[in-house]
Scaffold this motif. Structure first.
Motif, PDB file in Angstrom:
ATOM      1  N   PRO A 120      50.456  60.968  10.933  1.00 46.86           N
ATOM      2  CA  PRO A 120      49.222  61.761  10.930  1.00 46.86           C
ATOM      3  C   PRO A 120      48.095  61.093  11.714  1.00 46.86           C
ATOM      4  O   PRO A 120      47.310  61.785  12.374  1.00 46.86           O
ATOM      5  CB  PRO A 120      48.869  61.854   9.433  1.00 46.86           C
ATOM      6  N   ALA A 121      48.025  59.756  11.628  1.00 48.24           N
ATOM      7  CA  ALA A 121      46.960  59.040  12.329  1.00 48.24           C
ATOM      8  C   ALA A 121      47.129  59.147  13.837  1.00 48.24           C
ATOM      9  O   ALA A 121      46.173  59.395  14.576  1.00 48.24           O
ATOM     10  CB  ALA A 121      46.947  57.577  11.895  1.00 48.24           C
ATOM     11  N   VAL A 122      48.368  58.956  14.303  1.00 44.04           N
ATOM     12  CA  VAL A 122      48.635  59.052  15.739  1.00 44.04           C
ATOM     13  C   VAL A 122      48.366  60.466  16.236  1.00 44.04           C
ATOM     14  O   VAL A 122      47.733  60.670  17.285  1.00 44.04           O
ATOM     15  CB  VAL A 122      50.088  58.635  16.050  1.00 44.04           C
ATOM     16  N   SER A 123      48.846  61.453  15.478  1.00 44.58           N
ATOM     17  CA  SER A 123      48.585  62.848  15.841  1.00 44.58           C
ATOM     18  C   SER A 123      47.093  63.134  15.863  1.00 44.58           C
ATOM     19  O   SER A 123      46.602  63.864  16.729  1.00 44.58           O
ATOM     20  CB  SER A 123      49.289  63.791  14.854  1.00 44.58           C
ATOM     21  N   GLY A 124      46.373  62.545  14.896  1.00 45.77           N
ATOM     22  CA  GLY A 124      44.931  62.747  14.838  1.00 45.77           C
ATOM     23  C   GLY A 124      44.218  62.180  16.044  1.00 45.77           C
ATOM     24  O   GLY A 124      43.339  62.826  16.616  1.00 45.77           O
ATOM     25  N   VAL A 125      44.595  60.963  16.444  1.00 44.32           N
ATOM     26  CA  VAL A 125      43.976  60.341  17.619  1.00 44.32           C
ATOM     27  C   VAL A 125      44.258  61.171  18.871  1.00 44.32           C
ATOM     28  O   VAL A 125      43.365  61.426  19.682  1.00 44.32           O
ATOM     29  CB  VAL A 125      44.496  58.900  17.815  1.00 44.32           C
ATOM     30  N   ILE A 126      45.505  61.617  19.015  1.00 40.93           N
ATOM     31  CA  ILE A 126      45.867  62.434  20.181  1.00 40.93           C
ATOM     32  C   ILE A 126      45.084  63.743  20.189  1.00 40.93           C
ATOM     33  O   ILE A 126      44.551  64.168  21.216  1.00 40.93           O
ATOM     34  CB  ILE A 126      47.381  62.709  20.199  1.00 40.93           C
ATOM     35  N   GLY A 127      45.011  64.382  19.017  1.00 38.78           N
ATOM     36  CA  GLY A 127      44.280  65.642  18.917  1.00 38.78           C
ATOM     37  C   GLY A 127      42.804  65.481  19.238  1.00 38.78           C
ATOM     38  O   GLY A 127      42.219  66.302  19.967  1.00 38.78           O
ATOM     39  N   VAL A 128      42.188  64.427  18.699  1.00 37.33           N
ATOM     40  CA  VAL A 128      40.773  64.164  18.967  1.00 37.33           C
ATOM     41  C   VAL A 128      40.567  63.854  20.446  1.00 37.33           C
ATOM     42  O   VAL A 128      39.600  64.323  21.071  1.00 37.33           O
ATOM     43  CB  VAL A 128      40.249  63.010  18.094  1.00 37.33           C
ATOM     44  N   ALA A 129      41.480  63.072  21.022  1.00 33.05           N
ATOM     45  CA  ALA A 129      41.365  62.718  22.437  1.00 33.05           C
ATOM     46  C   ALA A 129      41.458  63.956  23.328  1.00 33.05           C
ATOM     47  O   ALA A 129      40.687  64.111  24.290  1.00 33.05           O
ATOM     48  CB  ALA A 129      42.449  61.711  22.821  1.00 33.05           C
ATOM     49  N   ILE A 130      42.395  64.852  23.004  1.00 35.70           N
ATOM     50  CA  ILE A 130      42.525  66.084  23.789  1.00 35.70           C
ATOM     51  C   ILE A 130      41.282  66.953  23.635  1.00 35.70           C
ATOM     52  O   ILE A 130      40.734  67.461  24.620  1.00 35.70           O
ATOM     53  CB  ILE A 130      43.777  66.866  23.351  1.00 35.70           C
ATOM     54  N   GLY A 131      40.832  67.105  22.382  1.00 34.99           N
ATOM     55  CA  GLY A 131      39.624  67.899  22.139  1.00 34.99           C
ATOM     56  C   GLY A 131      38.412  67.312  22.839  1.00 34.99           C
ATOM     57  O   GLY A 131      37.616  68.048  23.442  1.00 34.99           O
TER      58      GLY A 131
END
Length: 217
Positions: free
Chosen positions: A76-87
């Motif tokens: 979840p943390a990795v997905s969160g960082v990727i999602g925030v970075a894309i956003g």
């Protein structure tokens, strides 16, 4: 004392339930996923876009580091960082904080379409994902009741995805960034929690139908 196959299957199904919650990151994952948004909006209103994006990304990275130090599930943390970075990248490119939400809006539409098509193809996504996570076969597709239960759960997720898209995309087009952020939080984990309860219920019914069919087989 030896247990009957039905009892063993029921216990296995019960033990499998936390697997989905673990994939979601547990309670800490549900809470931490909201923090970048809670930071983004007030910082953007006070200091501007770039500091807001840096703050949101910084929070996501801190969460990832904390989870790593505590040896928690990192997915979840990795997905969160990727999602925030894309956003953040989209928001920086568009020059508007509302761009931060664009990725999630269109991903919701994509998931809604995929889940709907999976029902039409008689491979309901919830059944495929749930059984796949637990390393089980796809014989449930031959059981009408089990298939119906997975169709129901998959349809519920499709409704959630489509509702997120239509509501949030409308707010995006209205430039209602603050409202969009609040609605994203409301339609995020609280709504996910409700549909997850329905999913667990449907899976239990599907498992029971499978057990009954096997006992009469």
């Amino acid at each position: 004392m030896n247990q009957s196959p039905a009892v063993q299957n029921t216990e296995a199904a019960t033990d499998a339930e936390p697997t989905l919650l673990e994939q979601m990151g547990g309670l800490s994952g549900l809470v931490s996923s909201t923090l970048p948004i809670l930071v983004l909006i007030p910082v953007n209103n006070r200091l501007g876009l770039l500091p807001a994006l840096a703050a949101a990304l910084g929070v996501a990275l801190v969460i990832a580091i904390v989870r790593m130090v505590r040896k928690e599930n990192m997915q979840p943390a990795v997905s969160g960082v990727i999602g925030v970075a894309i956003g953040a990248g989209i928001a920086w490119y568009t020059g508007d904080a509302k761009g931060y939400f664009l990725y999630g809006i269109w991903v919701s539409l994509l998931f809604g379409i995929v889940f709907l098509l999976s029902i039409a193809s008689r491979w309901p996504a919830v059944g495929v994902i749930w059984r796949g996570i637990n390393g089980e076969d796809m014989s449930w597709r031959k059981n009408k009741i089990a298939l119906r239960m997975y169709d129901l759960a998959t349809g519920a997720w499709a409704v959630v995805f489509f509702s997120r898209f239509f509501v949030q995309n409308n707010l995006y087009n209205q430039d209602a960034t603050n409202t969009l952020a609040a609605v994203k939080l409301i339609m995020g984990w609280p709504l996910t929690g409700l549909v997850t309860l329905l999913t667990v219920w449907a899976v239990r019914r599907a498992n029971a139908a499978q057990e009954e069919a096997q006992s009469h087989g």
